[in-house]
Design an enzyme around this catalytic site. Sequence first.
Site, PDB file in Angstrom:
ATOM      1  N   ASP A   1      38.316  35.749  40.231  1.00 37.03           N
ATOM      2  CA  ASP A   1      37.698  36.906  39.884  1.00 37.03           C
ATOM      3  C   ASP A   1      36.624  36.883  39.223  1.00 37.03           C
ATOM      4  O   ASP A   1      36.571  37.599  38.144  1.00 37.03           O
ATOM      5  CB  ASP A   1      38.855  37.709  39.461  1.00 37.03           C
ATOM      6  CG  ASP A   1      40.236  37.660  40.099  1.00 37.03           C
ATOM      7  OD1 ASP A   1      40.027  37.509  41.458  1.00 37.03           O
ATOM      8  OD2 ASP A   1      41.392  37.923  39.465  1.00 37.03           O
TER       9      ASP A   1
ATOM     10  N   GLU B   1      39.679  46.496  46.806  1.00 35.26           N
ATOM     11  CA  GLU B   1      39.892  46.279  45.480  1.00 35.26           C
ATOM     12  C   GLU B   1      38.850  45.627  44.965  1.00 35.26           C
ATOM     13  O   GLU B   1      37.921  45.119  45.618  1.00 35.26           O
ATOM     14  CB  GLU B   1      41.176  45.387  45.263  1.00 35.26           C
ATOM     15  CG  GLU B   1      41.223  44.089  45.894  1.00 35.26           C
ATOM     16  CD  GLU B   1      42.567  43.328  45.745  1.00 35.26           C
ATOM     17  OE1 GLU B   1      43.348  43.856  44.958  1.00 35.26           O
ATOM     18  OE2 GLU B   1      42.642  42.358  46.577  1.00 35.26           O
TER      19      GLU B   1
END
Length: 673
Positions: free
Chosen positions: A112, A297
């Site tokens: 991420d 997301e």
Amino acid sequence: SQAIVPQADSIENWATIDSLLTAYPWPALMAEKRVDPDDGSSYSWDEIYTYYKNNYKKKDIEHYWSTLKVQRSSAKKQAIVSTVAKKSSSKKAKSSANVEFTNPVLPGGFPDPSICVVGDDFYLANSSFEYYPGIPIHHSKDLVNWTLIGHAIHRPEQCAPLGLPTVASDGGIQAPSLRFHDGVFYVVVTSVFQPEGAPHGLCFNFVLTATDAKGPWSMPQKIEGFPEGMEGQIDPDLIFDDGKCWFLATSIPEKDTKDHEGQGELWIQELDLSTWKLISERHKLWRGSSRVCLFVEGAHLYKIDGRYYLMAAEGGTGRNHAVSIAWAEKITGPYHPNPRNPILTSRHLSINNWVHSTGHADLFQLPDGRWYMVCLGIRGDEECPQSGEEPLEMHSNMARETFLVPVTWEAEIEHWSPTGPPGHHKWPVIAPKTGKVERRFPVPFGGSLPNPPFKFHDDFDSEILGLDWNFRRPPSNGEVYSLTARKGFLRLFAQAQEMEDCKSCSVLGVRQRESDFSYRACMHFSTSMMGVEAGISFFQKDNHYLNFVIVRTPAGCSLRLVQVLPGKKEGFGESPAAQEVVKEEMLAEYNSEIILGVQSKNRQYTFSYSLEVGSAGVRMLPFCQLASNVLISRKYTGAYLGLYAGSSGQALDNGAEFADFDWVQQEAVRRRR
């Protein structure tokens, strides 16, 4: 002095230069550093020569050769380079074409990624989940070679508000966004944990700030102002625009408005930085491009040439992972998706492609106007052990890592589009030559040295634990280690608590960086208490690890390899972990000192040891072998190579039993592709 280099017009090929530069004794001068007076950069003559040889063809060297002179000293008979012209930014970009970096640029479990640019400096933040310290912060000048400079969560008092002391595996710190505004660094992040009395885990969003990315970072400030009962607000981002700070996040749409199960919805709302509270109206922006894949997301919002670009991950963080993008004239929308979404994915590639699950990306612009992207991906280095009816797949022990990809922007005229108004639109094109994440790309800046494989050595001479070390959750059972109890050693105190979900124990490690590696630790350990053990540990999760330890038994000290594997998947959970002693051997000659090691090569872990501590040319004795995919990642985080001390569940006085570690080293080896 006598000039020994011909003029540029007489240079026929690089063999000529090679012969000239290797005809004289270089050693001392080649290693000597020279400082560029313009930017303070330090280069050795060897680096300068290698740079020119690797980056310029004959026509390029003709331009620079007048500034590169090799002279011979009559006394030392050595050649020196007298001057090197400063390259412009555009020339650096051009000259980088023949020098390549290797992906991932941040190997190991660094998922991420989020990046921000401050002048000529680049800063990168990653998810850390249940590990402490949390949210690693890296710095780079060239986007290829990164240095860990700190963590946003680095003090024990920061952990309780985030739920880290008792967080479940794969809970905790997820999808941070790193931004810089008016001299302040901001990390906005979701923490997933189960508060006392709550029936299940919940999502909370926090902001941490610092004026220096190295830290110290502030206490986490909880974002307030969410509607009551609102669930699933995750993966936040901040954008500063026209004097306001906007908070972007993902939620689950209201049940009666869902188009399909697994759908997410991006929304934006103004954030008051003085109270950390959401204010004004909430604006629903986008539910993503795909109606067949999962949750939208990991969104980021950018203002580029007067337009707002909303980029998000879709498809879940597995093989259907992807990145899509949309644009709007106003920050609050409406947003019009790119008709060619997704702009990045690997879902269409072979199951044997070298990397898959690419997504969760962040775009950024270099000071010279060029664009790049960081994203996560999973290398297909190891075959997953088959479980039940699952298909055979390729994964890695390192799980999700950080990759760097070039980006260009292309304009097109859409006369008609089902996704937005017609007109002149610009869209980012990711890896424009191939459209996918490649193992190697040209370095972004000329003069950059290719990123080398990771090497790590800690001899514990400092009284402060190195930044690379992590714990599974913040230590909470008294003193876990000391760097002062015995100078030059890390003392790891044994605890009764073993690896268990939502618990902390005496284990710490550094990330495994490549599938092939060597790892060794020198340990001094003596105990008379039955069942007390210490050694090295290789761990993925609380139910997935290997411990290679010395353990006290009634017959004496034995060397034992213990394997703990997660059970088979059962719905969204797993059956209980299975524990097995792979091999145990009595060491009659053990005298409290040992070197423990493992080498990963040819898809095998080879465990070895030596009792010849302190002798030159240590001879390692083989102990046993296991398939290297025994530690294949099945979750969000990657494997760690570490140290462990425990008492097999027996109660201990704090500090009564311990192991002293003299040094630890890891050397990563890249597999050829």
